[in-house]
Design an enzyme around this catalytic site. Structure first.
Site, mmCIF file in Angstrom:
data_model
loop_
_atom_site.group_PDB
_atom_site.id
_atom_site.type_symbol
_atom_site.label_atom_id
_atom_site.label_comp_id
_atom_site.label_asym_id
_atom_site.label_seq_id
_atom_site.Cartn_x
_atom_site.Cartn_y
_atom_site.Cartn_z
ATOM 1 N N CYS A 263 7.223 -1.658 -3.549
ATOM 2 C CA CYS A 263 6.949 -1.564 -4.983
ATOM 3 C C CYS A 263 8.201 -1.547 -5.844
ATOM 4 O O CYS A 263 8.193 -2.031 -6.975
ATOM 5 C CB CYS A 263 6.089 -0.333 -5.269
ATOM 6 S SG CYS A 263 6.883 1.261 -4.901
ATOM 7 N N GLY B 93 -6.924 0.951 -1.760
ATOM 8 C CA GLY B 93 -7.270 -0.434 -1.476
ATOM 9 C C GLY B 93 -6.650 -0.952 -0.195
ATOM 10 O O GLY B 93 -6.575 -2.166 0.011
ATOM 11 N N CYS C 178 6.384 6.179 2.902
ATOM 12 C CA CYS C 178 5.793 6.631 1.638
ATOM 13 C C CYS C 178 4.406 7.237 1.836
ATOM 14 O O CYS C 178 4.059 8.237 1.198
ATOM 15 C CB CYS C 178 5.708 5.448 0.669
ATOM 16 S SG CYS C 178 4.922 5.812 -0.924
ATOM 17 N N LEU D 10 -6.603 5.845 -5.632
ATOM 18 C CA LEU D 10 -5.254 5.452 -6.023
ATOM 19 C C LEU D 10 -5.308 4.033 -6.565
ATOM 20 O O LEU D 10 -5.675 3.107 -5.841
ATOM 21 C CB LEU D 10 -4.305 5.523 -4.830
ATOM 22 C CG LEU D 10 -3.946 6.918 -4.320
ATOM 23 C CD1 LEU D 10 -2.901 6.815 -3.215
ATOM 24 C CD2 LEU D 10 -3.409 7.781 -5.444
ATOM 25 N N MET D 11 -4.937 3.875 -7.826
ATOM 26 C CA MET D 11 -5.042 2.581 -8.492
ATOM 27 C C MET D 11 -3.645 2.022 -8.772
ATOM 28 O O MET D 11 -2.738 2.753 -9.165
ATOM 29 C CB MET D 11 -5.844 2.714 -9.790
ATOM 30 C CG MET D 11 -7.236 3.283 -9.588
ATOM 31 S SD MET D 11 -8.227 3.343 -11.100
ATOM 32 C CE MET D 11 -8.615 1.607 -11.342
ATOM 33 N N ILE E 249 -5.878 -6.332 -7.781
ATOM 34 C CA ILE E 249 -7.251 -6.665 -7.413
ATOM 35 C C ILE E 249 -7.838 -5.683 -6.406
ATOM 36 O O ILE E 249 -8.965 -5.214 -6.558
ATOM 37 C CB ILE E 249 -7.325 -8.098 -6.845
ATOM 38 C CG1 ILE E 249 -7.281 -9.104 -7.989
ATOM 39 C CG2 ILE E 249 -8.593 -8.306 -6.027
ATOM 40 C CD1 ILE E 249 -7.463 -10.535 -7.560
ATOM 41 N N ASP E 250 -7.102 -5.359 -5.360
ATOM 42 C CA ASP E 250 -7.668 -4.570 -4.265
ATOM 43 C C ASP E 250 -8.129 -3.185 -4.710
ATOM 44 O O ASP E 250 -9.245 -2.772 -4.414
ATOM 45 C CB ASP E 250 -6.663 -4.456 -3.117
ATOM 46 C CG ASP E 250 -6.456 -5.776 -2.391
ATOM 47 O OD1 ASP E 250 -7.359 -6.629 -2.455
ATOM 48 O OD2 ASP E 250 -5.397 -5.955 -1.772
#
EC number: 2.8.1.13
Length: 350
Positions: A192, A121, A97, A11-12, A16-17
């Site tokens: 988010c 991440g 979530c 999952l992107m 950074i993480d």
């Protein structure tokens, strides 16, 4: 013993993480497939995130997939968030979530793509089929993962779980310099879909600036507040208390009457917490270990049981402050997450 190499969905987010996690997974020899979820309606933010993801994907040579999950997210997370504040609760959208979206919907997509595992991440680890706290205690996110089923946990990889954030940033920004600099890079926001203040979200749905009365614990009217949705249990500012010399804290919220009950810090203290079970081991009846009542709170020793009505009742070994209805009560056996539930009105009697 060498780790088994496999096809892993990551999952992107564009930060950074998760970007560094892609690098670590690939360095370990895994075939990495990137997944980006469109969860909210901020198209500009999506465009920026996807631009970063595409740069990472091109540099590392990995395929990425973008899924629009806005409708499902609204149903499971956004509406829950808004409705909770209307009910006078303090929701935890990230913990809500994770089981439905990141490790529900996204895991289904990962399996459809032929992946064996899903990675993120998150600062957490997996041990003995349970979520384990991260090495970096200042970044540990195990609290938000309490709602995951064992069948899901068995498919998780957390590449950052054994690393310190302070060590990750320099190396990540050296490998992926367009993500920012050590001086200018800002941590991603916790929720988010909240740009700056959660009140901005609520304003779209409710008249949040409706003044109401403030009472003390004896029922005496002592002041005024700006609208109950702007407060959570333990808050000590933003309302008036006539003639007060000592700090007053929100003890409870009455959404029907748009009313706050306030009192001293000692009145805020609780050593019994009630919760609606959400994720517990099969056959759970009784537990002795530690609990957390908020993400940033310290763990407290407790004895937890299910009462006759099916509620979780946690008897704490020391007092805690700011127990907010709607937050998660998470159970820990040392550094392993055992499960938890959603905190109910702490004034209830067992």
């Amino acid at each position: 013993m060498q780790e088994t190499l496999m096809k892993v969905a990551l999952l992107m987010s564009g930060g950074i993480d998760s970007s560094y996690s892609a690098y670590l997974l690939q360095e370990a020899g895994h075939e990495v497939v990137g997944i980006y979820l469109k969860l909210h309606d901020n198209d500009l933010k999506h465009a920026q995130n996807i631009q970063n993801i595409e740069k990472v994907s091109q540099k590392l040579g990995i395929e990425t997939h973008i899924f629009d999950a806005k409708e499902l997210f609204k149903k499971h997370v956004y509406d829950y968030f808004v409705d909770s504040y209307q009910k006078g609760l303090t929701p935890n959208p990230c913990a809500f979530c994770n089981p439905f979206m990141k490790f529900g919907f996204a895991l289904e997509k990962a399996l459809e793509l032929g992946c064996e595992k899903i990675a993120t991440g998150h600062y957490a680890r997996v041990k003995e089929g349970r979520i384990q706290e991260a090495k970096d205690q200042s970044k540990d996110q195990s609290y938000f993962l309490f709602g995951l089923k064992e069948s899901v946990i068995s498919r998780l990889i957390f590449p950052l779980g054994d690393r310190l954030k302070s060590e990750i940033k320099p190396e990540a920004l050296e490998i992926l310099p367009w993500l920012g600099t050590l001086e200018s890079y800002k941590e991603s926001q916790e929720i988010c879909f909240v740009e700056s203040d959660y009140i901005d979200i609520l304003r779209r749905h409710f008249p949040v600036e409706q003044k109401g009365i403030v009472q003390d614990s004896s029922g005496r009217v002592v002041g005024e507040h700006k609208g109950y949705m702007q407060y959570t249990i333990g808050k000590r500012k933003g309302f008036t208390v006539k003639g007060a010399h000592d700090p007053h804290y929100v003890l409870s919220i009455d959404p029907k009457e748009n009313r706050l009950i306030v009192g001293s810090k000692e009145e805020l203290a609780k050593n019994v917490v009630y919760a609606d079970p959400f994720a517990l081991p099969e056959g759970f009846e009784h537990f002795e270990g530690e609990v957390k009542i908020r993400y940033r709170s310290l763990k407290v020793k407790a004895e937890v049981r299910l009462d006759e009505s099916g509620r979780l009742v946690a008897h704490l070994k020391e007092k805690v402050y700011g127990v907010a209805n709607g937050q998660a009560l998470v159970l820990y056996a040392e550094d392993l997450v055992i499960g938890g539930g959603w905190i109910l009105d702490s004034s209830l009697k067992s």
